[in-house]
Design a protein around this motif. Structure first.
Motif, PDB file in Angstrom:
ATOM      1  N   ASP A 203     -18.726 -21.486 -20.446  1.00 54.69           N
ATOM      2  CA  ASP A 203     -18.843 -22.890 -20.855  1.00 54.69           C
ATOM      3  C   ASP A 203     -19.450 -23.042 -22.243  1.00 54.69           C
ATOM      4  N   PHE A 204     -20.018 -21.969 -22.736  1.00 54.26           N
ATOM      5  CA  PHE A 204     -20.563 -21.980 -24.100  1.00 54.26           C
ATOM      6  C   PHE A 204     -20.030 -20.733 -24.804  1.00 54.26           C
ATOM      7  N   ILE A 205     -19.393 -20.951 -25.927  1.00 52.03           N
ATOM      8  CA  ILE A 205     -18.825 -19.827 -26.684  1.00 52.03           C
ATOM      9  C   ILE A 205     -19.188 -20.013 -28.154  1.00 52.03           C
ATOM     10  N   LEU A 206     -19.884 -19.050 -28.684  1.00 50.29           N
ATOM     11  CA  LEU A 206     -20.275 -19.133 -30.093  1.00 50.29           C
ATOM     12  C   LEU A 206     -20.094 -17.770 -30.745  1.00 50.29           C
ATOM     13  N   LEU A 207     -19.356 -17.761 -31.825  1.00 52.67           N
ATOM     14  CA  LEU A 207     -19.177 -16.524 -32.570  1.00 52.67           C
ATOM     15  C   LEU A 207     -20.091 -16.591 -33.789  1.00 52.67           C
ATOM     16  N   LEU A 208     -20.949 -15.599 -33.900  1.00 49.23           N
ATOM     17  CA  LEU A 208     -21.910 -15.577 -34.998  1.00 49.23           C
ATOM     18  C   LEU A 208     -21.489 -14.494 -35.984  1.00 49.23           C
ATOM     19  N   ALA A 209     -21.186 -14.905 -37.205  1.00 48.72           N
ATOM     20  CA  ALA A 209     -20.864 -13.921 -38.250  1.00 48.72           C
ATOM     21  C   ALA A 209     -22.136 -13.705 -39.056  1.00 48.72           C
ATOM     22  N   ILE A 210     -22.626 -12.479 -39.053  1.00 47.23           N
ATOM     23  CA  ILE A 210     -23.883 -12.190 -39.751  1.00 47.23           C
ATOM     24  C   ILE A 210     -23.563 -11.455 -41.047  1.00 47.23           C
ATOM     25  N   ASP A 211     -23.837 -12.150 -42.143  1.00 47.39           N
ATOM     26  CA  ASP A 211     -23.548 -11.589 -43.465  1.00 47.39           C
ATOM     27  C   ASP A 211     -24.831 -10.934 -43.989  1.00 47.39           C
ATOM     28  N   HIS A 212     -24.853  -9.620 -43.948  1.00 46.47           N
ATOM     29  CA  HIS A 212     -26.065  -8.911 -44.348  1.00 46.47           C
ATOM     30  C   HIS A 212     -26.247  -8.858 -45.863  1.00 46.47           C
ATOM     31  N   SER A 213     -25.202  -9.177 -46.606  1.00 44.76           N
ATOM     32  CA  SER A 213     -25.389  -9.150 -48.056  1.00 44.76           C
ATOM     33  C   SER A 213     -25.974 -10.472 -48.565  1.00 44.76           C
ATOM     34  N   SER A 214     -25.482 -11.581 -48.043  1.00 47.07           N
ATOM     35  CA  SER A 214     -26.041 -12.872 -48.479  1.00 47.07           C
ATOM     36  C   SER A 214     -27.199 -13.307 -47.575  1.00 47.07           C
ATOM     37  N   LYS A 215     -27.465 -12.496 -46.562  1.00 45.18           N
ATOM     38  CA  LYS A 215     -28.527 -12.799 -45.584  1.00 45.18           C
ATOM     39  C   LYS A 215     -28.352 -14.212 -45.000  1.00 45.18           C
ATOM     40  N   THR A 216     -27.132 -14.433 -44.548  1.00 43.08           N
ATOM     41  CA  THR A 216     -26.794 -15.743 -43.979  1.00 43.08           C
ATOM     42  C   THR A 216     -26.003 -15.536 -42.685  1.00 43.08           C
ATOM     43  N   MET A 217     -26.257 -16.396 -41.704  1.00 42.25           N
ATOM     44  CA  MET A 217     -25.487 -16.355 -40.458  1.00 42.25           C
ATOM     45  C   MET A 217     -24.566 -17.558 -40.410  1.00 42.25           C
ATOM     46  N   TYR A 218     -23.322 -17.305 -40.025  1.00 40.75           N
ATOM     47  CA  TYR A 218     -22.317 -18.367 -39.953  1.00 40.75           C
ATOM     48  C   TYR A 218     -21.892 -18.549 -38.495  1.00 40.75           C
ATOM     49  N   PRO A 219     -22.394 -19.602 -37.828  1.00 43.52           N
ATOM     50  CA  PRO A 219     -21.987 -19.813 -36.438  1.00 43.52           C
ATOM     51  C   PRO A 219     -20.674 -20.595 -36.328  1.00 43.52           C
ATOM     52  N   LEU A 220     -19.804 -20.119 -35.454  1.00 46.73           N
ATOM     53  CA  LEU A 220     -18.570 -20.837 -35.146  1.00 46.73           C
ATOM     54  C   LEU A 220     -18.597 -21.158 -33.654  1.00 46.73           C
ATOM     55  N   GLN A 221     -18.732 -22.445 -33.334  1.00 42.48           N
ATOM     56  CA  GLN A 221     -18.761 -22.857 -31.936  1.00 42.48           C
ATOM     57  C   GLN A 221     -17.325 -23.117 -31.479  1.00 42.48           C
TER      58      GLN A 221
END
Lengths: 204, 325
Positions: free
Chosen positions: B86-104
């Motif tokens: 019921d909850f699906i989230l893909l987290l892209a973790i960018d280790h170079s820019s030190k940023t996480m991009y969540p896609l719900q």
């Protein structure tokens, strides 16, 4: 005053009902009977063939088959009586040995309010397994009575939409109505990955 | 002296002969075929869009987070009782820019799902709501693998690197382990709990946390889309709490995993989880993305969300790929 409020209340109720989102699907909603047709009289509205929850005896039977296949390495077809295996073998294409068939579906069914005047009943079942139209399948009806299950072969085919079309004879339906529980087992030739991918796309 | 000279000449002749033989072998017919480096292992995946080539950024890793609506530790009697995601989230973790991009990802998103037969055999691929993918599997590991495969079909040219699932009974313990997540309500949610009124900042009890994340039926807007907004609200507040506490307690993940032991499954080792959490705790979090698309009813009358293919491609390309220089 009350009379003036009534239409307003009704309108509000209607608005709320319209605002309700359509239900979300659960795993139990995937399999369903999508079409019924009879060879005799048009069935009355109270007649239905429905997919129900498995009872204890049905779960036990599936567990028996699962143990034979997954733990003892038996072919699914060998989990049924020699007579059933013979009936299956007699109807298979020459290049499909009965031992190659996989048990893909085990569906608890209930035939409600069946009457002899309806004759044979053909049901289209949308099941979890997306069968390919050219895929070889065999259908077995399991009749549960006092802890004993009797399996019988029955006619089945795949529709162009990938549903399983089973024709239940009047005699089978009478026995199904009298049984404590009924299961439909579908044995099928193994899934061919490439054709299935394209099938998934074609029914999109 | 002469003997020394003859010895040197003999050695020089031998070396010359050996060199000549070596060269002949090297340039002769026996030369072995050599492959092209571009065909070799270790090549990064590439995509071509609009005549331009994009290359996969290896420093971006993806983690699939799932919320499963049935207890993970509960024994399964078959291969179709894994419960819905019921909850699906893909987290892209960018280790170079030190940023996480969540896609719900909406649970009702229609994509290819791998179906298992009743005895666990691969039975085919059916287009259906992605939440159903986790139902197929005899274990939490198999359910996660099924969900990851479905996500990879929805987002082509992407590989899920890791998966982590939390079951429905783990929401309360998660909230408790974080000391109660504090959520600020911009809009009224008092239909879920009387205390959840607009403008209120509320430290959630475990029961309130579960109600906030799960409730749908009986609400004025009972769509999953609306529930996703509440899930996002909780997630952002929980992350803030987790981040603050991680700064003070680097081993907090260890404590959390102990508290959630029977409610969580992950294919990452505990040591890796602790290490990764410490690594990303200082990272920025980009706003939560969702795929553009349309809601409709499927043939059986259930809600279905059809993501626009270009939306999936755009997210994958912008998050995981970069133009080849």
């Amino acid at each position: 005053m009350k009379k003036a409020l009534l239409p307003l209340a009704l309108a509000m109720a209607l608005l709320c009902a319209c605002a309700q989102a359509a239900p979300s699907k659960t795993a139990a909603d995937v399999a369903q009977v999508v079409a019924l047709a009879s060879s005799g009289e048009t069935p009355a509205e109270d007649f239905s063939l429905v997919i129900v929850r498995a009872d204890e005896a049905q779960e036990k039977e599936l567990a028996r088959i699962a143990e034979s296949v997954l733990e003892q390495g038996a072919a699914p077809v060998d989990c049924f009586s020699p007579a059933v295996k013979q009936a299956i073998a007699a109807r298979l294409p020459a290049d499909v040995p009965p031992e190659a068939l996989e048990l893909t579906e085990f569906v608890p069914l209930a035939a409600l309010n069946y009457r002899a005047e309806y004759g044979d009943v053909t049901a289209d079942l949308l099941l979890d397994t997306p069968y390919a139209p050219e895929q070889t399948i065999c259908a077995l009806i399991g009749l549960f009575e006092n802890g004993v299950v009797t399996w019988i072969w029955t006619e089945a085919e795949i529709t162009p939409e990938g549903n399983v079309r089973v024709t239940f004879s009047a005699a089978e339906l009478r026995r199904m109505s009298e049984a404590q529980a009924v299961s439909l087992a579908i044995l099928s030739a193994p899934w061919q990955a490439e054709s299935e991918q394209s099938f998934a796309q074609s029914v999109q | 002296m002469l003997r020394l000279l003859l010895g040197l000449l003999a050695a020089a002749a031998l070396l010359t002969a050996l060199y000549g033989l070596g060269r002949r072998l090297e340039t002769g017919r026996a030369a072995q075929a050599r492959g092209q480096m571009s065909e070799g292992f270790g090549q990064l995946p590439t995509l071509t869009r609009g005549g331009r080539t994009y290359v996969r950024r290896p420093e971006v890793k993806t983690v699939l987070l799932l919320g499963i609506d049935r207890p993970l530790a509960e024994a399964r009697r078959g291969f179709r009782q894994g419960g819905q995601a019921d909850f699906i989230l893909l987290l892209a973790i960018d280790h170079s820019s030190k940023t996480m991009y969540p896609l719900q990802i909406d649970r009702d998103t229609v994509t290819d799902v791998r179906v298992l037969g009743v005895l666990g055999n691969a039975a085919g691929v059916r287009r259906m709501q992605i939440c159903l993918s986790s139902a197929y599997g005899a274990s939490a590991a198999q359910s996660c693998a099924q969900a990851a495969w479905a996500v990879e079909q929805l987002l082509p040219d992407l590989t899920v690197d890791a998966c982590c699932a939390l079951d429905v009974d783990g929401i309360g313990p998660l909230n408790a382990a974080l000391g109660g997540v504090t959520v600020s309500f911009q809009e009224d949610a008092s239909a879920i709990d009387a205390a959840m009124t607009a403008g209120t900042s509320l430290r959630l009890s475990d029961a309130q946390a579960e109600a906030l994340l799960r409730a749908r039926l009986g609400l004025a807007d009972d769509s999953n889309e609306a529930r996703m907004c509440r899930q996002e609200m909780f997630m952002q507040a929980a992350w803030q709490t987790l981040r603050q506490r991680l700064a003070q307690e680097p081993m907090l993940i260890d404590t959390l995993l102990d508290a959630l032991e029977t409610h969580v499954y992950t294919d990452l080792s505990r040591a890796r989880m602790i290490g990764e959490a410490a690594r990303v705790s200082g990272y920025a979090v980009a706003p939560v993305s969702r795929l553009a698309g349309e809601y409709a009813l499927d043939a059986a009358g259930f809600t279905a969300f059809y993501a626009a293919p270009e939306a999936a491609d755009k997210w994958v390309l912008s998050t995981l790929y970069e133009p080849r220089p």
